[in-house]
Write a protein that holds these residues in place. Structure first.
Motif, PDB file in Angstrom:
ATOM      1  N   PHE A 104     -23.448  -0.096   8.553  1.00  0.00           N
ATOM      2  CA  PHE A 104     -24.733   0.838   8.609  1.00  0.00           C
ATOM      3  C   PHE A 104     -24.158   2.101   8.540  1.00  0.00           C
ATOM      4  N   ALA A 105     -23.193   2.402   7.772  1.00  0.00           N
ATOM      5  CA  ALA A 105     -22.814   3.690   7.413  1.00  0.00           C
ATOM      6  C   ALA A 105     -22.336   3.953   6.030  1.00  0.00           C
ATOM      7  N   GLU A 106     -23.222   4.934   5.528  1.00  0.00           N
ATOM      8  CA  GLU A 106     -23.055   5.155   3.837  1.00  0.00           C
ATOM      9  C   GLU A 106     -21.365   5.596   3.543  1.00  0.00           C
ATOM     10  N   ARG A 107     -21.000   6.569   4.321  1.00  0.00           N
ATOM     11  CA  ARG A 107     -19.459   6.880   4.382  1.00  0.00           C
ATOM     12  C   ARG A 107     -18.581   6.482   5.452  1.00  0.00           C
ATOM     13  N   VAL A 108     -17.411   5.981   5.282  1.00  0.00           N
ATOM     14  CA  VAL A 108     -16.686   5.315   6.260  1.00  0.00           C
ATOM     15  C   VAL A 108     -15.266   5.739   6.059  1.00  0.00           C
ATOM     16  N   SER A 109     -14.589   6.553   6.885  1.00  0.00           N
ATOM     17  CA  SER A 109     -13.273   6.714   6.918  1.00  0.00           C
ATOM     18  C   SER A 109     -12.498   5.966   7.605  1.00  0.00           C
ATOM     19  N   LEU A 110     -11.110   5.346   7.218  1.00  0.00           N
ATOM     20  CA  LEU A 110     -10.395   4.470   7.634  1.00  0.00           C
ATOM     21  C   LEU A 110      -8.822   5.080   7.399  1.00  0.00           C
ATOM     22  N   ASN A 111      -8.417   5.063   8.522  1.00  0.00           N
ATOM     23  CA  ASN A 111      -6.776   5.781   8.473  1.00  0.00           C
ATOM     24  C   ASN A 111      -6.052   4.511   9.103  1.00  0.00           C
ATOM     25  N   VAL A 112      -5.227   3.899   7.843  1.00  0.00           N
ATOM     26  CA  VAL A 112      -4.562   2.899   8.676  1.00  0.00           C
ATOM     27  C   VAL A 112      -2.799   3.050   8.151  1.00  0.00           C
ATOM     28  N   PRO A 113      -2.282   3.253   9.373  1.00  0.00           N
ATOM     29  CA  PRO A 113      -0.619   3.690   9.316  1.00  0.00           C
ATOM     30  C   PRO A 113       0.155   2.439   8.803  1.00  0.00           C
ATOM     31  N   PHE A 114       1.158   2.487   8.097  1.00  0.00           N
ATOM     32  CA  PHE A 114       2.151   1.847   7.472  1.00  0.00           C
ATOM     33  C   PHE A 114       3.455   2.204   7.455  1.00  0.00           C
ATOM     34  N   HIS A 115       4.408   1.643   7.263  1.00  0.00           N
ATOM     35  CA  HIS A 115       5.893   1.967   6.973  1.00  0.00           C
ATOM     36  C   HIS A 115       6.654   1.401   5.944  1.00  0.00           C
ATOM     37  N   LEU A 116       7.612   2.306   5.585  1.00  0.00           N
ATOM     38  CA  LEU A 116       8.539   1.854   4.333  1.00  0.00           C
ATOM     39  C   LEU A 116       9.710   1.099   5.056  1.00  0.00           C
ATOM     40  N   ARG A 117      10.317   0.131   4.470  1.00  0.00           N
ATOM     41  CA  ARG A 117      11.474  -0.541   4.873  1.00  0.00           C
ATOM     42  C   ARG A 117      12.669   0.157   4.086  1.00  0.00           C
ATOM     43  N   TYR A 118      13.876  -0.030   4.910  1.00  0.00           N
ATOM     44  CA  TYR A 118      14.952   0.336   4.257  1.00  0.00           C
ATOM     45  C   TYR A 118      15.267  -0.423   3.138  1.00  0.00           C
ATOM     46  N   GLN A 119      15.832   0.089   1.921  1.00  0.00           N
ATOM     47  CA  GLN A 119      16.329  -0.892   0.769  1.00  0.00           C
ATOM     48  C   GLN A 119      17.702  -0.783   0.796  1.00  0.00           C
ATOM     49  N   ARG A 120      18.097  -1.940   0.078  1.00  0.00           N
ATOM     50  CA  ARG A 120      19.559  -2.073  -0.435  1.00  0.00           C
ATOM     51  C   ARG A 120      20.531  -0.902  -0.707  1.00  0.00           C
ATOM     52  N   ALA A 121      21.469  -0.776  -0.316  1.00  0.00           N
ATOM     53  CA  ALA A 121      22.304   0.298  -0.725  1.00  0.00           C
ATOM     54  C   ALA A 121      22.875   0.035  -1.874  1.00  0.00           C
ATOM     55  N   GLN A 122      22.878   1.355  -2.997  1.00  0.00           N
ATOM     56  CA  GLN A 122      23.314   1.102  -4.382  1.00  0.00           C
ATOM     57  C   GLN A 122      24.315   2.142  -4.731  1.00  0.00           C
ATOM     58  N   ILE A 123      25.211   1.988  -5.756  1.00  0.00           N
ATOM     59  CA  ILE A 123      26.110   2.800  -6.271  1.00  0.00           C
ATOM     60  C   ILE A 123      25.406   4.248  -6.436  1.00  0.00           C
ATOM     61  N   SER A 124      25.904   5.474  -6.096  1.00  0.00           N
ATOM     62  CA  SER A 124      25.498   6.722  -6.369  1.00  0.00           C
ATOM     63  C   SER A 124      23.978   7.065  -5.636  1.00  0.00           C
ATOM     64  N   GLY A 125      23.617   6.208  -4.617  1.00  0.00           N
ATOM     65  CA  GLY A 125      22.518   6.386  -3.740  1.00  0.00           C
ATOM     66  C   GLY A 125      21.369   6.576  -4.686  1.00  0.00           C
ATOM     67  N   GLY A 126      20.297   7.494  -4.174  1.00  0.00           N
ATOM     68  CA  GLY A 126      19.134   8.079  -4.939  1.00  0.00           C
ATOM     69  C   GLY A 126      17.907   7.499  -4.023  1.00  0.00           C
ATOM     70  N   TYR A 127      16.847   7.265  -4.876  1.00  0.00           N
ATOM     71  CA  TYR A 127      15.560   6.827  -4.381  1.00  0.00           C
ATOM     72  C   TYR A 127      15.242   5.526  -4.836  1.00  0.00           C
ATOM     73  N   GLY A 128      14.482   4.503  -3.985  1.00  0.00           N
ATOM     74  CA  GLY A 128      14.084   3.328  -4.493  1.00  0.00           C
ATOM     75  C   GLY A 128      12.495   3.638  -4.607  1.00  0.00           C
ATOM     76  N   LYS A 129      11.835   2.815  -5.551  1.00  0.00           N
ATOM     77  CA  LYS A 129      10.444   2.704  -5.533  1.00  0.00           C
ATOM     78  C   LYS A 129       9.477   1.915  -4.953  1.00  0.00           C
ATOM     79  N   VAL A 130       8.489   2.358  -4.304  1.00  0.00           N
ATOM     80  CA  VAL A 130       7.707   1.365  -3.689  1.00  0.00           C
ATOM     81  C   VAL A 130       6.308   1.586  -3.943  1.00  0.00           C
ATOM     82  N   ILE A 131       5.686   0.594  -4.952  1.00  0.00           N
ATOM     83  CA  ILE A 131       4.170   0.344  -5.145  1.00  0.00           C
ATOM     84  C   ILE A 131       3.136   0.167  -4.299  1.00  0.00           C
ATOM     85  N   VAL A 132       2.183   0.846  -3.963  1.00  0.00           N
ATOM     86  CA  VAL A 132       1.235   0.520  -3.191  1.00  0.00           C
ATOM     87  C   VAL A 132       0.112   0.137  -3.909  1.00  0.00           C
ATOM     88  N   ASN A 133       0.033  -1.156  -3.762  1.00  0.00           N
ATOM     89  CA  ASN A 133      -0.995  -2.138  -4.381  1.00  0.00           C
ATOM     90  C   ASN A 133      -2.431  -1.585  -4.274  1.00  0.00           C
TER      91      ASN A 133
END
Length: 229
Positions: A122-151
């Motif tokens: 019964f609402a035309e506009r609904v705001s939803l705030n959903v908290p989520f967390h990223l996981r630690y990824q496996r270490a790699q040579i030279s480090g850097g950043y891993g990619k996470v796709i939000v489906n």
């Protein structure tokens, strides 16, 4: 049946024929069969703790339709069941997590899970705030950043004639029939970056960790040796 035969038929039979002719059209024209829905998505915060912000908008003729948002959460991220339970209890959200969630496991040892976010009616506009967390990824040579796709989320509408089976709500495990709703996605695909450990630093980290452990043991022993019994 010809018009003349219809006119001569008993009145109850005439009413039955009219209902049979009207019923398919009425179900076809039901507001829950053709929904005008749009979804805006934004991700707030930095680091490993983020928040999905959705704004769902729908037409006034479909306010009585029960909607839910399904999000397939990949192994690189998770929703914390305890945090979601608190939000459900306080009435801020109505969210059901399907699948086991290990909040301590790294990405390469984790599995994905499914989340249903039920839209308030019964609402035309609904705001939803959903908290989520990223996981630690496996270490790699030279480090850097891993990619996470939000489906991309799916929007579902309760529809008894549909084949999709999903929980009716968060209260129990009863399944209802739902159908996918085509909606206007007012956002692009989201790709997040998460810091990854540098394997080149492994020897230095190991040595420093060993030295700190030895120093802690020596300090503890010295305190115990000087403490009177």
């Amino acid at each position: 049946m010809h018009l003349k035969q219809f006119a001569l038929a008993p009145r109850p039979f005439q009413m039955l024929i009219i209902l049979l002719l009207i019923s398919p059209n009425s179900s076809k024209d039901s507001p829950c069969q053709s929904l005008n829905v749009s979804l805006t998505q934004k991700i707030d915060n930095e680091g490993f703790h983020r928040e999905l912000k959705w704004l769902l908008e729908r037409g006034p003729t479909s306010l009585q339709c029960k909607l839910a948002i399904r999000l397939d959460v990949g192994p690189e991220m998770y929703l914390n069941p305890d945090q979601i339970a608190d939000l459900n209890r306080l009435g801020h959200l109505s969210v059901l997590i399907v699948g086991d969630v290990d909040v301590e496991a790294p990405a390469h040892l984790s599995k994905g899970h499914i989340t249903y976010i039920y839209v308030p009616p019964f609402a035309e506009r609904v705001s939803l705030n959903v908290p989520f967390h990223l996981r630690y990824q496996r270490a790699q040579i030279s480090g850097g950043y891993g990619k996470v796709i939000v489906n991309k989320p799916s929007v579902l509408a309760l529809s008894p004639q549909s084949e999709i089976k999903a929980p009716c709500d968060i209260s129990n495990g009863v399944l209802c029939s739902w159908r996918n709703v085509s909606y206007q996605a007012l956002f692009d695909e989201v790709e997040l970056l998460v810091p990854v450990g540098d394997l080149d630093d492994y020897p230095l980290v190991s040595i420093v960790t060993l030295l700190l452990g030895c120093a802690g043991c020596i300090y503890t022993l010295s305190v115990l040796s000087t403490t009177p019994l």
